[in-house]
Design a protein around this motif. Structure first.
Motif, PDB file in Angstrom:
ATOM      1  N   TYR A  53       0.795  -1.225   0.000  1.00 22.90           N
ATOM      2  CA  TYR A  53       0.000   0.000   0.000  1.00 22.90           C
ATOM      3  C   TYR A  53       0.827   1.273   0.000  1.00 22.90           C
ATOM      4  O   TYR A  53       1.719   1.457   0.821  1.00 22.90           O
ATOM      5  CB  TYR A  53      -0.957  -0.005   1.197  1.00 22.90           C
ATOM      6  CG  TYR A  53      -1.861  -1.206   1.177  1.00 22.90           C
ATOM      7  CD1 TYR A  53      -2.912  -1.291   0.268  1.00 22.90           C
ATOM      8  CD2 TYR A  53      -1.635  -2.281   2.033  1.00 22.90           C
ATOM      9  CE1 TYR A  53      -3.725  -2.405   0.215  1.00 22.90           C
ATOM     10  CE2 TYR A  53      -2.449  -3.399   1.996  1.00 22.90           C
ATOM     11  CZ  TYR A  53      -3.488  -3.454   1.085  1.00 22.90           C
ATOM     12  OH  TYR A  53      -4.293  -4.575   1.035  1.00 22.90           O
ATOM     13  N   GLN A  57      -3.489   4.600   0.982  1.00 27.10           N
ATOM     14  CA  GLN A  57      -4.118   3.304   0.754  1.00 27.10           C
ATOM     15  C   GLN A  57      -4.047   2.460   2.021  1.00 27.10           C
ATOM     16  O   GLN A  57      -3.199   2.682   2.893  1.00 27.10           O
ATOM     17  CB  GLN A  57      -3.416   2.557  -0.388  1.00 27.10           C
ATOM     18  CG  GLN A  57      -3.504   3.243  -1.734  1.00 27.10           C
ATOM     19  CD  GLN A  57      -2.674   2.541  -2.798  1.00 27.10           C
ATOM     20  OE1 GLN A  57      -1.756   1.774  -2.501  1.00 27.10           O
ATOM     21  NE2 GLN A  57      -2.990   2.808  -4.065  1.00 27.10           N
ATOM     22  N   GLU A  58      -4.931   1.482   2.097  1.00 29.13           N
ATOM     23  CA  GLU A  58      -4.959   0.582   3.248  1.00 29.13           C
ATOM     24  C   GLU A  58      -5.653  -0.711   2.840  1.00 29.13           C
ATOM     25  O   GLU A  58      -6.281  -0.775   1.760  1.00 29.13           O
ATOM     26  CB  GLU A  58      -5.699   1.226   4.416  1.00 29.13           C
ATOM     27  CG  GLU A  58      -7.138   1.578   4.112  1.00 29.13           C
ATOM     28  CD  GLU A  58      -7.825   2.314   5.243  1.00 29.13           C
ATOM     29  OE1 GLU A  58      -9.063   2.429   5.192  1.00 29.13           O
ATOM     30  OE2 GLU A  58      -7.132   2.772   6.171  1.00 29.13           O
ATOM     31  N   GLY A  60      -8.228  -3.386   2.048  1.00 31.18           N
ATOM     32  CA  GLY A  60      -9.596  -3.143   1.599  1.00 31.18           C
ATOM     33  C   GLY A  60      -9.642  -2.372   0.305  1.00 31.18           C
ATOM     34  O   GLY A  60     -10.593  -2.483  -0.472  1.00 31.18           O
ATOM     35  N   ASP A  61      -8.589  -1.567   0.055  1.00 27.47           N
ATOM     36  CA  ASP A  61      -8.468  -0.877  -1.229  1.00 27.47           C
ATOM     37  C   ASP A  61      -8.008  -1.879  -2.294  1.00 27.47           C
ATOM     38  O   ASP A  61      -7.211  -2.762  -2.015  1.00 27.47           O
ATOM     39  CB  ASP A  61      -7.453   0.267  -1.143  1.00 27.47           C
ATOM     40  CG  ASP A  61      -7.910   1.386  -0.225  1.00 27.47           C
ATOM     41  OD1 ASP A  61      -9.126   1.461   0.062  1.00 27.47           O
ATOM     42  OD2 ASP A  61      -7.060   2.174   0.223  1.00 27.47           O
ATOM     43  N   THR A  62      -8.510  -1.697  -3.506  1.00 31.40           N
ATOM     44  CA  THR A  62      -8.088  -2.549  -4.618  1.00 31.40           C
ATOM     45  C   THR A  62      -6.883  -1.923  -5.303  1.00 31.40           C
ATOM     46  O   THR A  62      -6.905  -0.753  -5.680  1.00 31.40           O
ATOM     47  CB  THR A  62      -9.227  -2.739  -5.628  1.00 31.40           C
ATOM     48  OG1 THR A  62     -10.335  -3.376  -4.961  1.00 31.40           O
ATOM     49  CG2 THR A  62      -8.780  -3.612  -6.793  1.00 31.40           C
ATOM     50  N   ILE A  63      -5.838  -2.709  -5.454  1.00 33.73           N
ATOM     51  CA  ILE A  63      -4.571  -2.220  -5.979  1.00 33.73           C
ATOM     52  C   ILE A  63      -4.413  -2.645  -7.443  1.00 33.73           C
ATOM     53  O   ILE A  63      -4.743  -3.761  -7.824  1.00 33.73           O
ATOM     54  CB  ILE A  63      -3.402  -2.778  -5.137  1.00 33.73           C
ATOM     55  CG1 ILE A  63      -3.632  -2.459  -3.653  1.00 33.73           C
ATOM     56  CG2 ILE A  63      -2.076  -2.218  -5.613  1.00 33.73           C
ATOM     57  CD1 ILE A  63      -3.836  -0.994  -3.330  1.00 33.73           C
ATOM     58  N   GLU A  89      -8.397  -8.462  -3.850  1.00 32.43           N
ATOM     59  CA  GLU A  89      -8.273  -6.995  -3.826  1.00 32.43           C
ATOM     60  C   GLU A  89      -6.978  -6.497  -4.471  1.00 32.43           C
ATOM     61  O   GLU A  89      -6.385  -5.525  -4.032  1.00 32.43           O
ATOM     62  CB  GLU A  89      -8.397  -6.477  -2.387  1.00 32.43           C
ATOM     63  CG  GLU A  89      -9.758  -6.765  -1.773  1.00 32.43           C
ATOM     64  CD  GLU A  89      -9.828  -6.482  -0.281  1.00 32.43           C
ATOM     65  OE1 GLU A  89      -8.767  -6.305   0.345  1.00 32.43           O
ATOM     66  OE2 GLU A  89     -10.955  -6.456   0.256  1.00 32.43           O
ATOM     67  N   TRP A 282      -0.241   3.349   6.742  1.00 32.29           N
ATOM     68  CA  TRP A 282      -1.470   2.878   7.372  1.00 32.29           C
ATOM     69  C   TRP A 282      -1.210   2.012   8.605  1.00 32.29           C
ATOM     70  O   TRP A 282      -2.096   1.840   9.452  1.00 32.29           O
ATOM     71  CB  TRP A 282      -2.322   2.080   6.380  1.00 32.29           C
ATOM     72  CG  TRP A 282      -1.763   0.728   6.028  1.00 32.29           C
ATOM     73  CD1 TRP A 282      -0.891   0.442   5.025  1.00 32.29           C
ATOM     74  CD2 TRP A 282      -2.022  -0.517   6.697  1.00 32.29           C
ATOM     75  NE1 TRP A 282      -0.587  -0.900   5.013  1.00 32.29           N
ATOM     76  CE2 TRP A 282      -1.266  -1.519   6.023  1.00 32.29           C
ATOM     77  CE3 TRP A 282      -2.812  -0.898   7.773  1.00 32.29           C
ATOM     78  CZ2 TRP A 282      -1.280  -2.857   6.408  1.00 32.29           C
ATOM     79  CZ3 TRP A 282      -2.824  -2.231   8.169  1.00 32.29           C
ATOM     80  CH2 TRP A 282      -2.065  -3.192   7.492  1.00 32.29           C
TER      81      TRP A 282
END
Length: 305
Positions: A53, A57-58, A60-63, A89, A282
């Motif tokens: 991340y 970003q953390e 749960g975010d889609t990379i 994700e 994060w």
């Protein structure tokens, strides 16, 4: 540019004590220590934990694939293996892209108390394995430490993956703190390989005794493994932040710990995945202010030293 097979200088040119590690008496200036740190990094390491991340970003975010590709290319000259922690994700891009670049993968399915997500993770791990992107499969990370599942629930997941991969010759294991494998023999017996996290820092150990303490951790996991292979899946030292007991977070200790870890890994042929590749902002939650500073590279993807 790819991984360099050139770690012999650590054995040939450095004075290494079996338990205390490298003799740093000839590296009294910050400049000299940074030079040795960089030489150690440039020589290459067995494995590195992939930091997913960027700032903002953390989990749960889609990379995106592009982000993963950029970071894999940065790591490619320095490590033979990459460890990833999830199969959803965007994390599923890590082993695919690493494999494309000739890097081996220890791929983890992240398990927790969300049973629906667990199913997605297990399905993702099996799919990646069937694609040929998994060299070692890790079913869960510190699940017992967090108390997210019962032992039997975890064992059931491990055996589901083992059954799905039985024709693929892929070792299946579980990642947790080194001592958990002594306390939970049923889990240990279910694993093909023991994947142990060893952090002298988190036990308040001073830098002077940190290598000896890590060796003790490894020995405890090896005793519990009863002949099975043991891999250190995480170890590292934060470069900034608060202290914990005798463990102080600063640049000097971070460099010394990395150098000692790689020297011991090369000398005794211990497979180590260093934690971690890039700083991640994060991570300041449960870990406190040190959480953001475990990387060899900073959050902007620049080498720290």
């Amino acid at each position: 540019m790819s991984y360099r097979e050139g770690r012999k200088f650590l054995i040939e040119n450095l004075q290494i004590n079996e338990h205390s590690g490298v003799d740093f008496s000839d590296y009294t200036s910050e400049k000299d220590l940074k030079k040795l740190w960089r030489e150690t990094l440039d020589a290459g390491m067995h494995g590195i934990c992939f930091s997913m991340y960027e700032d903002g970003q953390e989990p749960g975010d889609t990379i995106t694939e592009e982000q993963v590709e950029r970071r894999v290319k940065i790591l490619k000259p320095y490590a033979k293996w990459i460890r990833s922690f999830s199969c959803i994700e965007g994390n599923e891009n890590i082993p695919r892209i690493a494999k494309k670049h000739g890097i081996k993968n220890l791929v983890g399915a992240w398990l927790g108390d969300d049973m629906e997500k667990n199913e997605e993770e297990i399905a993702g791990l099996i799919q990646l394995a069937k694609e040929g992107c998994v060299d070692i499969a890790a079913v869960g990370n510190e699940v017992m430490y967090r108390k997210d599942l019962t032992e039997q629930q975890l064992i059931d997941y491990i055996w589901r993956v083992k059954d799905a991969l039985k024709d693929l010759d892929i070792p299946v294991g579980y990642v947790d703190a080194y001592y958990e494998f002594s306390h939970r023999p049923a889990i240990t017996n279910s694993c093909d390989v023991i994947l142990a996290n060893c952090y002298p820092y988190w036990e308040g150990c001073s830098i002077e005794h940190s290598l000896a303490h890590m060796q003790q951790m490894f020995s405890q996991a090896s005793h519990a493994a009863n002949g099975k292979k043991v891999i250190i899946t995480e170890t590292g030292w934060p470069s900034q932040g608060s202290s914990l007991g005798g463990a102080h977070s600063n640049a000097e200790n971070t460099m010394k710990y990395f150098i000692n870890t790689q020297a011991w890994s090369a000398k005794d042929d211990i497979e180590v995945f260093y934690f971690s590749s890039f700083d991640e902002s994060w991570k300041v939650g449960a870990e406190g202010d040190v959480g953001a500073y475990w990387g060899l590279w900073d959050k902007n993807e620049n080498l720290k030293f």
